[in-house]
Design a protein around this motif. Structure first.
Motif, PDB file in Angstrom:
ATOM      1  N   ASP A 205       0.805  -1.218   0.000  1.00 11.08           N
ATOM      2  CA  ASP A 205       0.000   0.000   0.000  1.00 11.08           C
ATOM      3  C   ASP A 205       0.840   1.271   0.000  1.00 11.08           C
ATOM      4  N   ASP A 206       2.149   1.107   0.030  1.00 11.65           N
ATOM      5  CA  ASP A 206       3.066   2.251  -0.027  1.00 11.65           C
ATOM      6  C   ASP A 206       3.121   2.748  -1.471  1.00 11.65           C
ATOM      7  N   LEU A 207       2.786   4.025  -1.680  1.00 12.41           N
ATOM      8  CA  LEU A 207       2.790   4.578  -3.037  1.00 12.41           C
ATOM      9  C   LEU A 207       4.183   4.583  -3.651  1.00 12.41           C
ATOM     10  N   SER A 208       5.224   4.561  -2.807  1.00 10.20           N
ATOM     11  CA  SER A 208       6.594   4.515  -3.317  1.00 10.20           C
ATOM     12  C   SER A 208       7.197   3.123  -3.161  1.00 10.20           C
ATOM     13  N   SER A 209       6.355   2.109  -2.982  1.00  8.51           N
ATOM     14  CA  SER A 209       6.843   0.736  -2.838  1.00  8.51           C
ATOM     15  C   SER A 209       7.532   0.259  -4.112  1.00  8.51           C
ATOM     16  N   THR A 210       8.585  -0.520  -3.929  1.00 11.84           N
ATOM     17  CA  THR A 210       9.313  -1.097  -5.067  1.00 11.84           C
ATOM     18  C   THR A 210       8.910  -2.543  -5.343  1.00 11.84           C
ATOM     19  N   LEU A 211       7.996  -3.094  -4.547  1.00 11.49           N
ATOM     20  CA  LEU A 211       7.695  -4.520  -4.621  1.00 11.49           C
ATOM     21  C   LEU A 211       7.237  -4.969  -6.005  1.00 11.49           C
ATOM     22  N   ARG A 212       6.409  -4.179  -6.641  1.00  8.06           N
ATOM     23  CA  ARG A 212       5.798  -4.598  -7.899  1.00  8.06           C
ATOM     24  C   ARG A 212       6.686  -4.324  -9.113  1.00  8.06           C
ATOM     25  N   TYR A 213       7.911  -3.915  -8.860  1.00 11.75           N
ATOM     26  CA  TYR A 213       8.820  -3.566  -9.952  1.00 11.75           C
ATOM     27  C   TYR A 213      10.035  -4.488  -9.962  1.00 11.75           C
ATOM     28  N   GLN A 214      10.515  -4.774 -11.171  1.00 14.30           N
ATOM     29  CA  GLN A 214      11.808  -5.421 -11.335  1.00 14.30           C
ATOM     30  C   GLN A 214      12.854  -4.323 -11.169  1.00 14.30           C
ATOM     31  N   ARG A 215      13.625  -4.401 -10.077  1.00 15.29           N
ATOM     32  CA  ARG A 215      14.410  -3.236  -9.686  1.00 15.29           C
ATOM     33  C   ARG A 215      15.684  -3.026 -10.480  1.00 15.29           C
ATOM     34  N   ASP A 216      15.962  -3.845 -11.467  1.00 12.20           N
ATOM     35  CA  ASP A 216      17.096  -3.587 -12.358  1.00 12.20           C
ATOM     36  C   ASP A 216      16.628  -3.363 -13.796  1.00 12.20           C
ATOM     37  N   ASP A 217      15.363  -3.009 -13.937  1.00 12.19           N
ATOM     38  CA  ASP A 217      14.781  -2.793 -15.263  1.00 12.19           C
ATOM     39  C   ASP A 217      14.498  -1.308 -15.469  1.00 12.19           C
ATOM     40  N   LEU A 218      15.053  -0.731 -16.528  1.00  4.91           N
ATOM     41  CA  LEU A 218      14.929   0.700 -16.789  1.00  4.91           C
ATOM     42  C   LEU A 218      13.486   1.114 -16.994  1.00  4.91           C
ATOM     43  N   PHE A 219      12.713   0.317 -17.739  1.00  2.00           N
ATOM     44  CA  PHE A 219      11.331   0.695 -18.019  1.00  2.00           C
ATOM     45  C   PHE A 219      10.465   0.623 -16.760  1.00  2.00           C
ATOM     46  N   HIS A 220      10.770  -0.311 -15.901  1.00  2.23           N
ATOM     47  CA  HIS A 220      10.057  -0.370 -14.626  1.00  2.23           C
ATOM     48  C   HIS A 220      10.379   0.862 -13.791  1.00  2.23           C
ATOM     49  N   PHE A 221      11.656   1.257 -13.794  1.00  3.68           N
ATOM     50  CA  PHE A 221      12.031   2.450 -13.048  1.00  3.68           C
ATOM     51  C   PHE A 221      11.348   3.687 -13.610  1.00  3.68           C
ATOM     52  N   HIS A 223       8.512   3.863 -15.144  1.00  2.00           N
ATOM     53  CA  HIS A 223       7.102   3.812 -14.732  1.00  2.00           C
ATOM     54  C   HIS A 223       6.959   4.277 -13.285  1.00  2.00           C
ATOM     55  N   TYR A 224       7.848   3.790 -12.447  1.00  2.00           N
ATOM     56  CA  TYR A 224       7.871   4.153 -11.025  1.00  2.00           C
ATOM     57  C   TYR A 224       8.066   5.662 -10.865  1.00  2.00           C
ATOM     58  N   LEU A 225       9.030   6.196 -11.593  1.00  2.11           N
ATOM     59  CA  LEU A 225       9.323   7.627 -11.539  1.00  2.11           C
ATOM     60  C   LEU A 225       8.158   8.446 -12.080  1.00  2.11           C
ATOM     61  N   GLY A 226       7.612   8.022 -13.212  1.00  6.45           N
ATOM     62  CA  GLY A 226       6.548   8.781 -13.860  1.00  6.45           C
ATOM     63  C   GLY A 226       5.292   8.877 -13.009  1.00  6.45           C
ATOM     64  N   ARG A 227       4.961   7.788 -12.339  1.00  8.00           N
ATOM     65  CA  ARG A 227       3.752   7.822 -11.502  1.00  8.00           C
ATOM     66  C   ARG A 227       3.911   8.852 -10.388  1.00  8.00           C
ATOM     67  N   PHE A 228       5.056   8.845  -9.721  1.00  6.50           N
ATOM     68  CA  PHE A 228       5.272   9.819  -8.651  1.00  6.50           C
ATOM     69  C   PHE A 228       5.351  11.230  -9.221  1.00  6.50           C
ATOM     70  N   PHE A 229       6.066  11.366 -10.311  1.00  6.72           N
ATOM     71  CA  PHE A 229       6.314  12.678 -10.916  1.00  6.72           C
ATOM     72  C   PHE A 229       5.012  13.396 -11.253  1.00  6.72           C
ATOM     73  N   PHE A 230       4.082  12.664 -11.846  1.00  7.13           N
ATOM     74  CA  PHE A 230       2.888  13.315 -12.379  1.00  7.13           C
ATOM     75  C   PHE A 230       1.619  13.130 -11.528  1.00  7.13           C
ATOM     76  N   PHE A 231       1.601  12.101 -10.682  1.00  7.28           N
ATOM     77  CA  PHE A 231       0.329  11.787 -10.028  1.00  7.28           C
ATOM     78  C   PHE A 231       0.359  11.782  -8.506  1.00  7.28           C
ATOM     79  N   VAL A 232       1.518  12.063  -7.882  1.00  7.49           N
ATOM     80  CA  VAL A 232       1.568  12.013  -6.423  1.00  7.49           C
ATOM     81  C   VAL A 232       0.607  13.022  -5.801  1.00  7.49           C
ATOM     82  N   TRP A 233       0.386  14.142  -6.483  1.00  8.24           N
ATOM     83  CA  TRP A 233      -0.520  15.171  -5.959  1.00  8.24           C
ATOM     84  C   TRP A 233      -1.935  14.621  -5.770  1.00  8.24           C
TER      85      TRP A 233
END
Length: 432
Positions: A205-221, A223-233
């Motif tokens: 339930d952590d909005l910045s959780s890394t669990l659902r991402y492959q942490r050595d994959d650029l596209f996953h990163f 996606h992770y960055l983009g969600r926070f960047f544009f939608f954290v508000w």
């Protein structure tokens, strides 16, 4: 130890910790079970670190500047400067700050209000591109230290003394001036980090959780960055609403929208100054926060992903601990979010056996930014060389085995695994 690098810029405390761990590794490689020697070494090092923090000790060593330890500073300055400038400043600042070790907090506030604030005001009065670029570069240099000063501020409810009502008032309201200059939106760091991240602890339930991402994959990163960047508000208020915390949700939604509305008005008044003073730092901060959090929580043990020992890491490096208030001791921080930053090295050595039993990870000579970079490059050999093995099991691993172990800790979790490992997602509470 051939793989342990002792940077000359490490803090005194980090040198003590790294020397301790290095001695432990040498003992482990010898196959010796010298518990009495280990215990004496731990006791000696813990006592030394505690004396640095004790104002009553002759070895008391307050932090005055991020760049230098006080004893090094005094060796380089003329005696007359130390006696007539440094010593009086320390004596005065110790009465102003919340903890006597934290003279550096006063130093940083003086720095920001004598450089960032007047520079920003002047850009709105008389803008030039050269000044705008130089101002942004200055802020980019400040943001790491400032953010971790604010990190201490939000967890300790301030960094200055409570004894003076005037100082306490300043301590309460200075972030409303400096936060936007450093790329933070008003109050968002507090609500996201304290009221949300430390409650969820990198869980599902952590909005910045890394669990659902492959942490050595650029596209996953990305996606992770983009969600926070544009939608954290929006994501953060919705999180609080889902949890039944309507007041927190309404408050953070108000502050986010009010912040963006203010930026819109300022942009209409002076687009160039607003871009360099507020917008560029905002973009940089959003990027930095997610790059850092990815590195902090990239390695997650699939057996116990809800363990603070196994879902966060410890760094013994210059960037994190000298310039960013011991931010490298991230596991220690998650174990006790209210622990004072100068106490982290002590707590780490006191719990070193527990860290080893829990298979915690300790790195050195690398910061969170480069951990993220090396992960996205899939350079596990470099990460293995930066690992400081703790416990006999890690000590006996070859470099190749260390690299494979680290690789196995970056795998994404399936939804089925998340349901199995986090049966009560969202209900975990901690003392904040």
């Amino acid at each position: 130890m051939e793989n342990i690098v002792f940077s000359p810029d490490l803090t005194i405390a980090d040198n003590v910790v790294l020397e301790n761990l290095s001695g432990e590794i040498e003992t482990g490689l010898l196959g010796a079970n010298l518990e009495s020697i280990k215990a004496r070494r731990d006791s000696r090092d813990i006592s030394a670190l505690q004396s640095f923090n004790d104002p009553k000790s002759q070895f008391f060593d307050p932090t005055v500047l991020s760049t230098y330890d006080l004893r090094h500073l005094r060796r380089t300055l003329p005696v007359v400067v130390d006696k007539n400038v440094v010593a009086p400043y320390i004596a005065s600042a110790r009465r102003i700050v919340r903890h006597e070790t934290d003279v550096v907090m006063a130093t940083h506030l003086i720095l920001y209000f004598s450089t960032s604030v007047p520079s920003a005001i002047w850009l709105f009065y008389n803008f030039t591109y050269l000044h705008g670029v130089l101002h942004f570069l200055m802020q980019a240099w400040y943001t790491g230290s400032y953010t971790l000063m604010r990190h201490q501020h939000i967890h300790q409810n301030g960094v200055l003394t409570k004894d003076s009502s005037l100082v306490r008032l300043f301590d309460m309201y200075f972030p409303y001036v400096t936060d936007p200059l450093m790329g933070h939106t008003w109050n968002s760091y507090y609500y996201h980090h304290v009221k949300h991240h430390h409650v969820e602890g990198n869980g599902p339930d952590d909005l910045s959780s890394t669990l659902r991402y492959q942490r050595d994959d650029l596209f996953h990163f990305l996606h992770y960055l983009g969600r926070f960047f544009f939608f954290v508000w929006l994501d953060l208020p919705l999180y609080f609403f889902r949890k039944g915390q309507t007041v927190n949700g309404a408050r953070i939604l108000f502050w986010e929208l009010f912040n963006y509305f203010s930026l819109f008005i300022l942009y209409q008044l002076h687009s160039k100054a607003t871009t360099f003073v507020f917008l560029l730092p905002l973009l940089l901060m959003r990027l930095g926060l997610m790059v850092g959090n990815w590195g902090q929580h990239a390695f997650v043990d699939p057996d116990e992903p809800d363990s603070d020992f196994r879902s966060s890491i410890t760094l013994i490096d210059v960037a994190s601990n000298r310039y960013c208030f011991n931010d490298g001791y991230h596991t220690s921080h998650h174990l006790n979010p209210r622990r004072h930053w100068r106490e982290h090295p002590i707590a780490f050595l006191q719990q070193k056996r527990k860290y080893a039993e829990e298979k915690a990870l300790v790195f050195h000579n690398i910061d969170y930014l480069m951990i993220t970079v090396k992960l996205l490059q899939k350079d596990y050999d470099h990460l293995a060389r930066c690992l400081v093995p703790i416990g006999q099991e890690q000590i006996e691993l070859s470099m190749k085995d260390r690299a494979e172990m680290l690789r196995g800790l970056t795998r994404r979790f399936t939804e089925e695994e998340i349901r199995e490992k986090f049966p009560r997602a969202g209900q975990k509470q901690k003392e904040l």
